[in-house]
Design an enzyme around this catalytic site. Sequence first.
Site, PDB file in Angstrom:
ATOM      1  N   GLY A   1       1.143  -5.589   0.294  1.00 31.81           N
ATOM      2  CA  GLY A   1       0.126  -5.818  -0.744  1.00 31.81           C
ATOM      3  C   GLY A   1       0.713  -6.403  -2.016  1.00 31.81           C
TER       4      GLY A   1
ATOM      5  CB  ALA B   1      -0.893  -0.015   1.235  1.00 34.77           C
TER       6      ALA B   1
ATOM      7  CD  GLU C   1       1.178  -5.957   5.070  1.00 35.33           C
ATOM      8  OE1 GLU C   1       2.158  -6.643   5.420  1.00 35.33           O
ATOM      9  OE2 GLU C   1       0.686  -6.012   3.929  1.00 35.33           O
TER      10      GLU C   1
ATOM     11  CD  GLU D   1      -2.258  -8.358   1.537  1.00 31.24           C
ATOM     12  OE1 GLU D   1      -2.158  -7.151   1.239  1.00 31.24           O
ATOM     13  OE2 GLU D   1      -3.028  -8.778   2.412  1.00 31.24           O
TER      14      GLU D   1
HETATM   15  N1  COA Z   1       4.395   3.595  -0.289  1.00 32.31           N
HETATM   16  C1  COA Z   1       4.755   4.791  -0.760  1.00 32.31           C
HETATM   17  N2  COA Z   1       5.947   5.063  -1.289  1.00 32.31           N
HETATM   18  C2  COA Z   1       6.823   4.037  -1.375  1.00 32.31           C
HETATM   19  C3  COA Z   1       6.520   2.749  -0.911  1.00 32.31           C
HETATM   20  C4  COA Z   1       5.230   2.540  -0.351  1.00 32.31           C
HETATM   21  N3  COA Z   1       4.818   1.342   0.088  1.00 32.31           N
HETATM   22  N4  COA Z   1       7.587   1.963  -1.117  1.00 32.31           N
HETATM   23  C5  COA Z   1       8.530   2.724  -1.697  1.00 32.31           C
HETATM   24  N5  COA Z   1       8.078   3.980  -1.860  1.00 32.31           N
HETATM   25  C6  COA Z   1       8.750   5.142  -2.426  1.00 32.31           C
HETATM   26  C7  COA Z   1       9.629   5.841  -1.410  1.00 32.31           C
HETATM   27  O1  COA Z   1       8.859   6.758  -0.632  1.00 32.31           O
HETATM   28  C8  COA Z   1      10.617   6.555  -2.310  1.00 32.31           C
HETATM   29  O2  COA Z   1      10.008   7.694  -2.867  1.00 32.31           O
HETATM   30  P1  COA Z   1      10.836   9.096  -2.982  1.00 32.31           P
HETATM   31  O3  COA Z   1      11.989   8.771  -3.898  1.00 32.31           O
HETATM   32  O4  COA Z   1       9.837  10.028  -3.561  1.00 32.31           O
HETATM   33  O5  COA Z   1      11.244   9.403  -1.586  1.00 32.31           O
HETATM   34  C9  COA Z   1      10.815   5.549  -3.454  1.00 32.31           C
HETATM   35  O6  COA Z   1       9.673   4.702  -3.428  1.00 32.31           O
HETATM   36  C10 COA Z   1      12.058   4.737  -3.262  1.00 32.31           C
HETATM   37  O7  COA Z   1      12.007   4.155  -1.963  1.00 32.31           O
HETATM   38  P2  COA Z   1      13.215   4.215  -0.920  1.00 32.31           P
HETATM   39  O8  COA Z   1      12.669   3.927   0.444  1.00 32.31           O
HETATM   40  O9  COA Z   1      13.972   5.498  -1.088  1.00 32.31           O
HETATM   41  O10 COA Z   1      14.114   3.024  -1.455  1.00 32.31           O
HETATM   42  P3  COA Z   1      15.023   2.042  -0.603  1.00 32.31           P
HETATM   43  O11 COA Z   1      15.744   1.213  -1.625  1.00 32.31           O
HETATM   44  O12 COA Z   1      15.835   2.775   0.390  1.00 32.31           O
HETATM   45  O13 COA Z   1      14.004   1.119   0.234  1.00 32.31           O
HETATM   46  C11 COA Z   1      12.044  -0.262   0.570  1.00 32.31           C
HETATM   47  C12 COA Z   1      13.085   0.291  -0.429  1.00 32.31           C
HETATM   48  C13 COA Z   1      11.017  -1.063  -0.235  1.00 32.31           C
HETATM   49  C14 COA Z   1      12.740  -1.172   1.582  1.00 32.31           C
HETATM   50  C15 COA Z   1      11.369   0.893   1.308  1.00 32.31           C
HETATM   51  O14 COA Z   1      10.917   1.853   0.344  1.00 32.31           O
HETATM   52  C16 COA Z   1      10.193   0.484   2.140  1.00 32.31           C
HETATM   53  O15 COA Z   1      10.359  -0.046   3.226  1.00 32.31           O
HETATM   54  N6  COA Z   1       8.972   0.755   1.643  1.00 32.31           N
HETATM   55  C17 COA Z   1       7.765   0.497   2.386  1.00 32.31           C
HETATM   56  C18 COA Z   1       7.377  -0.961   2.318  1.00 32.31           C
HETATM   57  C19 COA Z   1       6.209  -1.256   3.191  1.00 32.31           C
HETATM   58  O16 COA Z   1       6.229  -1.102   4.401  1.00 32.31           O
HETATM   59  N7  COA Z   1       5.105  -1.684   2.559  1.00 32.31           N
HETATM   60  C20 COA Z   1       3.931  -2.124   3.230  1.00 32.31           C
HETATM   61  C21 COA Z   1       2.891  -1.111   3.171  1.00 32.31           C
HETATM   62  S1  COA Z   1       1.459  -1.803   3.923  1.00 32.31           S
END
Ligand code: COA
Length: 259
Positions: free
Chosen positions: A110, A65, A133, A113
Amino acid sequence: MSDDVVMQVMEGVAWVTLNRPDSMNAINNGVREAIPRLLDQAQADDAVRVVVVQGAGPKAFCTGADIREFNPVASLALDRQRRVHANWINAFERVRKPVIASIHGYCLGGGLEIALCCDIRIAADNAVFGFPETGLGFLPGAGGTQRASRVLGLGLALDLVLSGERIDASQAQRIGLISRLCEASALREQTAALAAKMAAKPPLAMQLAKEAVRQGHDMNLANGIRLEADLQTHLLNTQDRLEAAAAFREKRPPKFTGQ
Ligand code: COA
């Protein structure tokens, strides 16, 4: 209509691409609107024999999400809307054709999922899976808690959901979360080859075989065997079954019509 998800149909395969690479294909309302619309379209289109779901960009299949859209649930109406939106993923249940998840990079929340809704999961060796989550104060609420245990068994599903730990592609293969693993550079080619192989088969046999396995999985054995027999009876009367046997005897490639 947004282009947060795009679909391209080529040679019997509908390629459904989660298309928000700048956000690692995070799921926003545009994605929730597009997925059921495109999957229903793929199901209705006789030219489509197989569906592939993939993520755009180099880094992720989908990171779940869109966290930037998270808001407090302020009213009953909002809560109702959230529940309606949670139904978007059930569109996968309406697709009778085989669905392949072609996974590279992050496949979280998601995203996992979505992958769990697909019939076959093929992943690149750079894929990373997990359910973050609970660390964010909620649960995998698009069917994740239910489908994970059906795919993996209770113990592994509870581990993934409650630990929130990420696992890599080889661990995912070991526990049966994915059935195929390849080098990242070969993912597209391997996915296309698998999809083409399945698209060339008699479509009704593919759909009813999927139904037998999927529906039977939620039944007791006796009812599952009965379902299997009913579906087989239906297939025994199809032209494609006769064509397959005739082509074998005549040593020529079969021509299937879906009849
Ligand atoms: N929602 C919104 N934006 C997201 C996202 C998410 N689930 N996952 C990644 N992004 C965005 C980041 O905000 C970032 O945007 P920006 O460049 O405008 O700041 C871009 O994608 C790159 O992500 P970043 O975190 O800088 O890359 P990373 O390589 O350091 O880390 C992840 C990658 C996937 C580990 C990290 O982005 C993350 O933990 N994301 C959330 C995952 C999560 O918790 N999902 C479950 C949601 S219920």
